[in-house]
Design a protein around this motif. Structure first.
Motif, PDB file in Angstrom:
ATOM      1  N   PRO A  47       0.833  -1.203   0.000  1.00  0.00           N
ATOM      2  CA  PRO A  47       0.000   0.000   0.000  1.00  0.00           C
ATOM      3  C   PRO A  47       0.862   1.245   0.000  1.00  0.00           C
ATOM      4  O   PRO A  47       2.031   1.195   0.377  1.00  0.00           O
ATOM      5  CB  PRO A  47      -0.781  -0.123   1.311  1.00  0.00           C
ATOM      6  N   SER A  48       0.302   2.361  -0.410  1.00  0.00           N
ATOM      7  CA  SER A  48       1.040   3.622  -0.411  1.00  0.00           C
ATOM      8  C   SER A  48       0.976   4.233   0.978  1.00  0.00           C
ATOM      9  O   SER A  48       0.261   5.188   1.227  1.00  0.00           O
ATOM     10  CB  SER A  48       0.440   4.578  -1.452  1.00  0.00           C
ATOM     11  N   TRP A  49       1.695   3.635   1.899  1.00  0.00           N
ATOM     12  CA  TRP A  49       1.685   4.099   3.275  1.00  0.00           C
ATOM     13  C   TRP A  49       2.374   5.435   3.384  1.00  0.00           C
ATOM     14  O   TRP A  49       3.514   5.590   2.987  1.00  0.00           O
ATOM     15  CB  TRP A  49       2.354   3.074   4.173  1.00  0.00           C
ATOM     16  N   THR A  54       9.130   6.754  12.353  1.00  0.00           N
ATOM     17  CA  THR A  54       9.052   7.004  13.796  1.00  0.00           C
ATOM     18  C   THR A  54       7.689   7.532  14.222  1.00  0.00           C
ATOM     19  O   THR A  54       7.475   7.797  15.395  1.00  0.00           O
ATOM     20  CB  THR A  54      10.117   8.042  14.190  1.00  0.00           C
ATOM     21  N   SER A  55       6.779   7.708  13.269  1.00  0.00           N
ATOM     22  CA  SER A  55       5.463   8.252  13.588  1.00  0.00           C
ATOM     23  C   SER A  55       4.503   7.143  14.004  1.00  0.00           C
ATOM     24  O   SER A  55       4.693   5.974  13.694  1.00  0.00           O
ATOM     25  CB  SER A  55       4.878   8.995  12.382  1.00  0.00           C
ATOM     26  N   PHE A 211      15.990  10.250   4.496  1.00  0.00           N
ATOM     27  CA  PHE A 211      14.882  10.035   3.566  1.00  0.00           C
ATOM     28  C   PHE A 211      14.061   8.818   3.983  1.00  0.00           C
ATOM     29  O   PHE A 211      12.822   8.860   3.990  1.00  0.00           O
ATOM     30  CB  PHE A 211      15.439   9.841   2.151  1.00  0.00           C
ATOM     31  N   GLU A 212      14.735   7.727   4.344  1.00  0.00           N
ATOM     32  CA  GLU A 212      14.021   6.493   4.671  1.00  0.00           C
ATOM     33  C   GLU A 212      13.213   6.627   5.948  1.00  0.00           C
ATOM     34  O   GLU A 212      12.168   5.979   6.109  1.00  0.00           O
ATOM     35  CB  GLU A 212      15.005   5.322   4.767  1.00  0.00           C
ATOM     36  N   GLY A 216       9.251   6.903   5.516  1.00  0.00           N
ATOM     37  CA  GLY A 216       8.738   5.641   6.044  1.00  0.00           C
ATOM     38  C   GLY A 216       9.334   4.426   5.370  1.00  0.00           C
ATOM     39  O   GLY A 216       9.535   4.391   4.159  1.00  0.00           O
ATOM     40  N   ILE A 217       9.617   3.407   6.161  1.00  0.00           N
ATOM     41  CA  ILE A 217      10.180   2.161   5.656  1.00  0.00           C
ATOM     42  C   ILE A 217       9.254   1.478   4.648  1.00  0.00           C
ATOM     43  O   ILE A 217       9.721   0.979   3.621  1.00  0.00           O
ATOM     44  CB  ILE A 217      10.511   1.217   6.825  1.00  0.00           C
ATOM     45  N   PRO A 218       7.930   1.439   4.869  1.00  0.00           N
ATOM     46  CA  PRO A 218       7.066   0.780   3.881  1.00  0.00           C
ATOM     47  C   PRO A 218       7.175   1.407   2.495  1.00  0.00           C
ATOM     48  O   PRO A 218       7.284   0.699   1.488  1.00  0.00           O
ATOM     49  CB  PRO A 218       5.665   0.958   4.467  1.00  0.00           C
TER      50      PRO A 218
END
Length: 481
Positions: A47-49, A54-55, A211-212, A216-218
């Motif tokens: 999915p486009s998470w 960290t959020s 950036f990662e 976000g990691i996903p």
């Protein structure tokens, strides 16, 4: 490879688990969606998470949860297809074969080439970069068009008619496949969103993050999986936790020159299952000859240390803290910068220093040359240096490959990039895939050299042309003794 590994039991209801972690989708990115295979429940596309690592992620109930453990992310939320796993394993084997070529025997290995931006800042631009490199490697795409920004200040002749070209393919010979090069894409996700020194002046109150972490990691895992379908991915071994989520997508890794003295990173490298290169000078850092020599020594120490087994405190795939053991990684090499403050003789001396190190395997290639970002001020000088080093008997077989910073611009900003594959070109690229017309290459280089102006695609032009030159130089090595 890390020895102890805890296996996560598959949840009784995968659909329920996914429903528990459903979050808002970013409407600006419609290329990804979540789908389940009716037979085994495997998730094929992510999915486009849209959240930072960290959020907190909002649930339907109003509660919050943290990012899942690496095993949950890799095995359940966004697993790789069997085909992609096989391709990544094959790419790792090909890179390892280059590194284990006996330089005293008949030389048969291609030249390893790493291209792409120094840091990923725009997902669409790095997708376009992957498409460019894919075409150079002979990949066919369903849609071969890459939009080119025609609003360029003082463009050379071939830029004035965007309809005359479609893809970043060959500059000097449109029908040549670069089969003497093993082309890979650098996907460095570690660029910070702001400079530490500016914290008190700009963006006060905003956390500094890579950036990662920011995106976000996903999202980053989804992006890397898309890129890995096209060409081998070169990742950055920088953070100590995020590789647990992404390392299965990498075919090769880099350690920055600022981290070569870190014991932690030497331990991490000793447990990776793919080759690693140690940097000696990042292209954005000022050149200091004495410090450069020191960092080369540190990189050699890192190669030796990471080839040994280690035990250290780390985080497992299920997110628990444990003492892990590694078996060592001998598939390592050092990156030397082609800096114009160094002569060819200086570089030959540095190569001799690498092979004079007591723990260097002198029968294997251990040197990669980093030419950095190319422009009209340095292209011809750096090309001349590469030609001399790749033709000199005492150095040509010791060189694993070349790394190029091909810039940040590969497509018109804001355009979408379709990476759907449609087979491969077996023998040659058709003329229709030619990016710059053959009779314009002299005009392109001459214009960019004389004007010394920054062109939107300037670094891409020079990188593309250098790849053609490297194809020739790599071909000259093959079959030599």
């Amino acid at each position: 490879m890390i020895v102890p590994r805890i296996i996560l039991t598959k949840p009784s209801c995968l659909k329920e688990m996914i429903h528990e972690t459903t979050i808002e989708q970013d409407e600006s990115d419609r290329g990804s969606n979540l789908s389940l295979d009716s037979k085994n429940g495997a998730v094929y596309t992510g999915p486009s998470w849209n959240y930072g690592t960290t959020s907190a992620i909002p649930r339907a109930t109003g509660e919050t949860i943290s990012i899942p453990q690496p095993d949950v992310m890799q095995e359940y939320l966004y697993p790789l297809s069997d085909t992609l796993k096989k391709n990544i394993l094959s790419n790792r084997t090909r890179v390892t074969d280059v590194l284990t070529q006996d330089i005293s025997q008949k030389f048969t290995s291609p030249l390893l080439l790493i291209a792409g931006p120094s840091h990923v800042t725009d997902p669409n631009q790095v997708r376009a970069c992957a498409k460019w490199l894919g075409i150079k490697s002979g990949k066919k795409f369903m849609n071969n068009d890459i939009s080119i920004n025609d609003n360029i200040t003082n463009p050379p002749s071939s830029f004035t008619n965007p309809s005359s070209f479609t893809n970043p393919s060959s500059l000097t010979n449109p029908t040549t496949l670069l089969n003497n090069l093993l082309i890979s894409l650098r996907a460095n996700l570690t660029k910070n969103n702001q400079v530490y020194a500016e914290l008190g002046e700009t963006k006060a109150g905003i956390s500094t993050m890579s950036f990662e972490i920011q995106h976000g990691i996903p999202l980053c895992r989804a992006l890397l999986a898309e890129l890995a379908e096209i060409c081998p991915i070169v990742g950055e071994t920088s953070a100590s936790i995020t590789p647990q989520y992404l390392a299965d997508l990498f075919s090769l890794g880099l350690v920055s020159s600022t981290l070569v003295e870190s014991q932690l990173h030497r331990e991490l490298v000793s447990g990776t299952s793919y080759p690693i290169a140690f940097g000696t000078l990042d292209s954005h850092l000022a050149f200091d000859k004495d410090m450069y020599g020191h960092r080369i020594g540190s990189a050699l120490d890192s190669m030796y240390a990471s080839s040994q087994s280690h035990q250290f405190l780390s985080v497992t795939k299920v997110g628990t803290v444990a003492v892990v053991g590694t078996t060592g990684n001998e598939d390592t090499f050092v990156i030397l910068q082609v800096n114009l403050e160094l002569t060819v003789e200086d570089l030959k001396s540095l190569i001799s220093k690498v092979y004079g190190y007591p723990h260097t395997n002198k029968s294997l290639p251990k040197i990669m040359l980093d030419v950095g970002r190319l422009d009209g001020n340095n292209y011809f000088e750096k090309l001349a240096i590469l030609q001399q080093l790749l033709r000199a008997d005492e150095t040509k077989f010791k060189i694993v490959g070349v790394m190029i910073d091909s810039g940040d611009n590969y497509d018109t900003p804001g355009s979408s990039v379709d990476l759907t594959l449609d087979g491969v070109y077996e023998k040659e690229l058709p003329d229709s895939l030619h990016y710059f017309k053959k009779n314009h290459i002299a005009d392109d280089i001459e214009f960019l050299t004389k004007s010394r102006s920054t062109n939107f695609y300037e670094h891409l032009v020079y990188a593309d042309n250098l790849m053609e030159e490297l194809q020739i130089l790599a071909g000259e090595r093959i079959g030599c003794i």
